[in-house]
Design a protein around this motif. Structure first.
Motif, short mmCIF file in Angstrom:
data_model
loop_
_atom_site.label_atom_id
_atom_site.label_comp_id
_atom_site.label_asym_id
_atom_site.label_seq_id
_atom_site.Cartn_x
_atom_site.Cartn_y
_atom_site.Cartn_z
N GLN A 183 51.51 15.84 -5.29
CA GLN A 183 51.03 16.99 -6.06
C GLN A 183 49.38 16.84 -5.75
O GLN A 183 48.77 17.82 -5.51
N SER A 184 49.11 15.51 -5.88
CA SER A 184 47.38 15.29 -5.68
C SER A 184 47.04 15.64 -4.23
O SER A 184 45.93 16.52 -4.21
N LEU A 185 47.98 15.50 -3.24
CA LEU A 185 47.36 15.75 -1.96
C LEU A 185 47.48 17.36 -1.63
O LEU A 185 46.75 17.86 -1.07
N GLN A 186 48.65 17.81 -2.38
CA GLN A 186 48.67 19.30 -2.14
C GLN A 186 47.60 20.00 -2.94
O GLN A 186 47.21 20.97 -2.23
N ALA A 187 47.18 19.70 -3.87
CA ALA A 187 45.96 20.13 -4.58
C ALA A 187 44.81 20.12 -3.89
O ALA A 187 43.73 20.95 -3.79
N LEU A 188 44.38 18.88 -3.21
CA LEU A 188 43.23 18.67 -2.43
C LEU A 188 43.33 19.76 -1.29
O LEU A 188 42.31 20.36 -0.72
N LYS A 201 43.34 24.71 3.00
CA LYS A 201 44.15 24.39 4.10
C LYS A 201 45.81 24.95 4.01
O LYS A 201 46.46 24.22 4.68
N ILE A 202 46.03 25.42 2.92
CA ILE A 202 47.37 25.82 2.62
C ILE A 202 47.31 27.27 2.65
O ILE A 202 46.65 28.23 1.83
#
Length: 85
Positions: A36-41, A47-48
């Motif tokens: 979740q942290s990497l996805q939020a960054l 980048k998403i």
């Protein structure tokens, strides 16, 4: 997927501590929080592309429990829940 635990190179020592640690991280939600942290960054950095993030049923394999197989409720209940927005 992946490789059997017993195939970890001998130079790393016994495989049990690695398996135990990774299983503990799964149970206590460490992997979920990391994801979740990497996805939020990645999302903050733009980048998403959420418009392209679609999964159809033809891409998802059903779990054996979906076909009536016995499940381990205790194991399923111990897994961390994904926060909804």
């Amino acid at each position: 997927m992946g490789t059997p635990w017993r195939d970890i190179p001998k130079r790393y020592g016994p495989w049990h501590p690695y398996h135990d640690r990774l299983a503990r991280w799964e149970r206590n939600g460490t992997w979920l929080r990391l994801f979740q942290s990497l996805q939020a960054l990645a999302n903050q950095a733009g980048k998403i592309n959420w418009d392209g993030a679609v999964l159809g049923s033809s891409h998802i394999r059903a779990h054996s429990g979906a076909a009536g197989a016995k499940t381990c409720a205790a194991m399923n209940d111990a897994r961390p829940k994904v926060k909804s927005e």
